[in-house]
Design an enzyme around this catalytic site. Sequence first.
Site, PDB file in Angstrom:
ATOM      1  N   ALA A  32       0.809  -1.217   0.000  1.00 55.67           N
ATOM      2  CA  ALA A  32       0.000   0.000   0.000  1.00 55.67           C
ATOM      3  C   ALA A  32       0.846   1.272   0.000  1.00 55.67           C
ATOM      4  O   ALA A  32       0.335   2.358   0.234  1.00 55.67           O
ATOM      5  CB  ALA A  32      -0.939  -0.004   1.203  1.00 55.67           C
ATOM      6  N   ASP A  68      13.585   2.354   0.093  1.00 61.21           N
ATOM      7  CA  ASP A  68      12.717   1.773   1.120  1.00 61.21           C
ATOM      8  C   ASP A  68      13.515   1.006   2.177  1.00 61.21           C
ATOM      9  O   ASP A  68      13.266   1.119   3.386  1.00 61.21           O
ATOM     10  CB  ASP A  68      11.710   0.800   0.481  1.00 61.21           C
ATOM     11  CG  ASP A  68      10.682   1.500  -0.388  1.00 61.21           C
ATOM     12  OD1 ASP A  68      10.942   2.626  -0.841  1.00 61.21           O
ATOM     13  OD2 ASP A  68       9.608   0.906  -0.623  1.00 61.21           O
ATOM     14  N   SER A 121       7.093  -4.464   2.490  1.00 58.30           N
ATOM     15  CA  SER A 121       8.051  -5.517   2.123  1.00 58.30           C
ATOM     16  C   SER A 121       9.443  -5.172   2.639  1.00 58.30           C
ATOM     17  O   SER A 121      10.145  -6.044   3.168  1.00 58.30           O
ATOM     18  CB  SER A 121       8.057  -5.738   0.604  1.00 58.30           C
ATOM     19  OG  SER A 121       8.390  -4.552  -0.063  1.00 58.30           O
TER      20      SER A 121
HETATM   21  C1  MEV Z   1       8.168   1.853  -3.978  1.00 61.54           C
HETATM   22  O1  MEV Z   1       7.920   1.975  -2.576  1.00 61.54           O
HETATM   23  C2  MEV Z   1       9.026   3.010  -4.441  1.00 61.54           C
HETATM   24  C3  MEV Z   1       9.426   2.964  -5.919  1.00 61.54           C
HETATM   25  O2  MEV Z   1      10.207   4.153  -6.144  1.00 61.54           O
HETATM   26  C4  MEV Z   1      10.253   1.733  -6.252  1.00 61.54           C
HETATM   27  C5  MEV Z   1      11.633   1.742  -5.607  1.00 61.54           C
HETATM   28  O3  MEV Z   1      12.149   2.796  -5.237  1.00 61.54           O
HETATM   29  O4  MEV Z   1      12.219   0.641  -5.513  1.00 61.54           O
HETATM   30  C6  MEV Z   1       8.220   3.021  -6.819  1.00 61.54           C
END
Ligand code: MEV
Length: 337
Positions: free
Chosen positions: A115, A164, A120
């Site tokens: 979301a 992340d 993850s």
């Molecule tokens: C996903 O949380 C964030 C994206 O920029 C993908 C990534 O940075 O690996 C969409």
Amino acid sequence: MTVSSAPGKVYLFGEHAVVYGEPAVPCAIERRATVTVDARADDHIRVQARDLSLDGFTVEYAGDTAERPDVDVPEGLVDAAMGYIDAAVEQARDAADAPDAGFDITVESEIPLGAGLGSSAAVVVAGIDAATRELGVELSKDEIADRAYRAEYDVQDGQASRADTFCSAMGGAVRVEGDDCRRIETPNLPFVVGFDGGAGDTGELVAGVRDLRAEYGFAADTVESIGDIVRAGEERLYDADPDSEPTADLLAELGRLMDFDHGLLEALGVSSRTLDNMVWAAREAGAHGAKLTGAGGGGCIVALDETPETRTALRYTAECRDAFRAELDREGVRVES
Ligand code: MEV
């Protein structure tokens, strides 16, 4: 038995563009994934996962059998979550030089799955920390972040940034540009999160931006413009006093840049009607700014508002399933017991 936890995150700015080497500023929030790991005598892996959405549901499997949750998530998302756990186990085995180590693993998460809140990454970071400690190895936060990135990179077929995983391991606000990752000190920003009860498919959404960028020069320019927004935003953050409450000027400027960022993400095709409606509800309630957070497609928005107005308005918005204030988590991954 070892228990570790790691926080989720919101993107103040820069998701998607960060995949192409532009900077991004994700901020860890006080919603955690907790992973309990028990070493086994054999080389089997058994996983129990609970509360992977804000509503809470149970998935239990050993080997290949998974009981599907009755929630509105795209087909395959639960398999994907289990893929992240397997990848974390591989990293822990490698770090501890124990290729045949087996584990009983329990995941309990306050972060809705897929979301945009980094579920993850939090599971992978906490899983690597708990599994390596269980094997008698203590990794630095930097190494956990690096191994978690490699795990995400494998599961997402090479389409992942370090944002992340670094943010979840370190906590606080971070700045990520390619392989250059660092903490930045910021005042306590008043985040409000709105959740539509759904989820997006990160792989598909990232691939969509990749195709658009390859086809149209102006889509590539849009990605670069997101980078410019991040650079403008971080200048404002560097000027701010991290030990004081954010000033009205800072919130107004960050909010304006968040609105701009959301517009560009929308142009890149990664927003959705529910995310847009929640963004507008937050703005109309007086938020300084609002945008989707994470990969998009469904899931969460983040707004800036120090008053309760935005949260209340979101709760009365048809598309919003839950709204909550999200405090900045300055700690990152930690061992619980
Ligand atoms: C996903 O949380 C964030 C994206 O920029 C993908 C990534 O940075 O690996 C969409």
